[in-house]
Scaffold this active site. Structure first.
Site, mmCIF file in Angstrom:
data_model
loop_
_atom_site.group_PDB
_atom_site.id
_atom_site.type_symbol
_atom_site.label_atom_id
_atom_site.label_comp_id
_atom_site.label_asym_id
_atom_site.label_seq_id
_atom_site.Cartn_x
_atom_site.Cartn_y
_atom_site.Cartn_z
ATOM 1 N N ARG A 238 13.886 -22.621 40.356
ATOM 2 C CA ARG A 238 15.079 -21.849 40.033
ATOM 3 C C ARG A 238 14.683 -20.386 39.873
ATOM 4 O O ARG A 238 13.574 -20.069 39.417
ATOM 5 C CB ARG A 238 15.744 -22.355 38.740
ATOM 6 C CG ARG A 238 16.474 -23.680 38.888
ATOM 7 C CD ARG A 238 17.683 -23.558 39.810
ATOM 8 N NE ARG A 238 18.461 -24.796 39.913
ATOM 9 C CZ ARG A 238 18.266 -25.720 40.821
ATOM 10 N NH1 ARG A 238 17.285 -25.554 41.715
ATOM 11 N NH2 ARG A 238 19.037 -26.796 40.877
ATOM 12 N N GLU A 267 21.273 -14.644 41.962
ATOM 13 C CA GLU A 267 21.492 -15.375 43.201
ATOM 14 C C GLU A 267 22.984 -15.405 43.503
ATOM 15 O O GLU A 267 23.765 -15.831 42.642
ATOM 16 C CB GLU A 267 20.943 -16.791 43.052
ATOM 17 C CG GLU A 267 20.827 -17.545 44.349
ATOM 18 C CD GLU A 267 20.070 -18.862 44.174
ATOM 19 O OE1 GLU A 267 20.699 -19.923 44.388
ATOM 20 O OE2 GLU A 267 18.877 -18.825 43.808
ATOM 21 N N HIS A 286 18.420 -20.463 49.309
ATOM 22 C CA HIS A 286 18.522 -21.667 48.475
ATOM 23 C C HIS A 286 18.937 -22.868 49.322
ATOM 24 O O HIS A 286 19.836 -23.639 48.949
ATOM 25 C CB HIS A 286 19.522 -21.441 47.336
ATOM 26 C CG HIS A 286 19.313 -22.385 46.175
ATOM 27 N ND1 HIS A 286 19.716 -22.094 44.896
ATOM 28 C CD2 HIS A 286 18.745 -23.612 46.093
ATOM 29 C CE1 HIS A 286 19.416 -23.090 44.081
ATOM 30 N NE2 HIS A 286 18.815 -24.023 44.798
#
Length: 323
Positions: A238, A267, A286
Site C-alpha cells: 500500500r 493515489e 495499482h
C-alpha cells in the site's frame, strides 16, 4: 447433505466488475449445484431467501435479513473489513475470503520489476526511445548474488519468495510473528534495530504487507539512509507504507538506485509529481492484483470448501475462514 444447495452469486464485484465469469467458473466446478445470478436487487433478495451459500463482495443489511437460510458467505475479496462481521457471526454464518488468489500474478510483477533493475533494462528502454545503440554496464550484481528482503510473508509474500528462490538470492523475510518462521533464509520482526540491520544488507526491498499501524510510514528518511545506494524499492503493498516525500528525495539524491511502485501515496499519483519524470522509477496504476485467473481461483476455493461441507456436514474449519 442429501441434496446440493443453491448458490447465489451477487451481481457486482468491487469497481463495477461483472460476476458473470465467476458464476460460470462455479458452475464448471460444481455441476451438481444450482448457481443463480439474479439481475436485480429484488431478484437477489428472492434468491437468497432459501440459499445456504451466497458469493459476493459485500452483503447489505436488507439482503442479509432476507437470507434466512444462509450458512456461508464466500467473499471474493481478500479484505473483509467492509462486511457486517458481527451480524454474520451472531447469525452463525461462516465467512470465507479470497486470500491467496493474487499471489501468482503479483509475484510475477515483482519478479519482472526486480529483473528489470538487475539488468538495468530501464536504461536500455530509454536508449531505444532515443534510437541510440550504445552499450551500457553498471550492473551492481546478479540476482543470485543479491539479498532480497520481503516485508510480509502472507500468501502474496510467500508466492514472491517461492519464485525468487529459484534465482538463488539470500532471502530475508519480515513478519509480525517471526517465531513462526517462514520460507526465507532469515525471518525477522519489525523491531527497529533488527529491521535496519536487514535494510543495511538489502539490495532489493519488496513491500508485500498490508497497511497497519505498524507498517504505515515503515519506510521513511531513516530507512532510506540505511539502505545501500544501489538498493531498489519495490512496493506492491500500500502507498502509505512509504513516505513519498522521503522516497522522492532519496531518488533525487541517489540515496537508492530506483523504485518500482504499483501503489503510491497519494493515489492516484498527481500528474505533475516528480516521480513520474524519473527514469529509474517504474510506476503502474495499482493493477498488479489483476489476473484472468482471479475468478477461477475464487471458484476453486469455494469448490474445495463445499466439498469439505459435503464430507463433514459442517461449515466449520473451512479454507480461508475468517468468521
Amino acid at each position: 447433505m442429501t441434496e446440493s444447495p443453491d448458490i447465489v452469486v451477487l451481481r457486482r464485484a468491487a469497481h463495477g466488475m461483472s460476476t458473470t465469469m465467476l458464476a460460470e467458473a462455479i458452475r464448471e466446478r460444481l455441476p451438481d449445484y444450482e448457481v443463480v445470478r439474479p439481475g436485480t436487487p429484488a431478484g437477489e433478495r428472492e434468491a437468497a431467501a432459501e440459499a445456504p451459500v451466497i458469493v459476493g463482495h459485500g452483503i447489505d443489511e436488507e439482503l442479509l435479513e432476507a437470507a434466512e437460510e444462509l450458512e456461508l458467505f464466500a467473499c471474493f475479496s481478500a479484505g473483509v473489513g467492509h462486511l457486517p462481521q458481527e451480524e454474520l457471526a451472531a447469525r452463525g454464518v461462516a465467512v470465507t475470503n479470497a486470500s491467496g488468489v493474487h499471489g501468482p500474478n503479483i509475484a510475477e510483477q515483482v519478479i519482472g520489476n526486480v529483473l528489470a533493475f538487475v539488468r538495468n533494462l530501464h536504461v536500455g528502454w530509454e536508449r531505444q526511445r532515443n534510437h541510440e545503440w550504445r552499450h551500457y554496464q553498471g550492473f551492481p550484481r546478479e540476482l543470485g548474488d543479491s539479498t532480497v528482503t520481503v516485508v510480509g510473508l502472507g500468501p502474496i509474500g510467500q508466492a514472491i519468495v517461492e519464485r525468487l528462490d529459484a534465482f538463488g538470492p539470500h532471502l530475508i523475510g519480515v513478519r509480525y510473528t517471526p517465531g513462526k518462521g517462514g520460507p526465507t533464509d532469515e525471518v525477522l520482526g519489525f523491531d527497529g534495530a533488527e529491521f535496519h540491520d536487514a535494510l543495511a544488507r538489502t539490495d532489493y526491498l519488496v513491500l508485500a504487507c498490508p497497511l497497519t499501524e505498524t507498517t504505515r510510514g515503515l519506510v521513511g528518511r531513516a530507512e532510506f539512509e540505511t539502505l545501500p545506494p544501489h538498493a531498489v524499492l519495490v512496493n506492491v503493498g500500500r502507498g502509505p507504507i512509504v513516505d513519498t516525500e522521503a522516497l522522492t528525495d532519496a531518488i533525487k539524491d541517489n540515496a537508492i538506485r530506483g523504485a518500482a511502485l504499483d501503489v503510491t501515496d497519494p493515489e492516484p499519483l498527481p500528474s505533475d509529481h516528480d516521480l513520474w519524470r524519473m527514469g529509474n522509477v517504474h510506476i503502474t496504476p495499482h493493477n498488479s492484483g489483476y489476473t484472468p485467473q482471479y475468478y477461477p481461483r475464487v471458484a476453486d476455493i469455494l469448490a474445495r470448501n463445499l466439498g469439505r461441507v459435503e464430507e463433514t456436514g459442517s461449515y466449520d474449519d473451512l479454507e480461508n475462514q475468517v468468521v
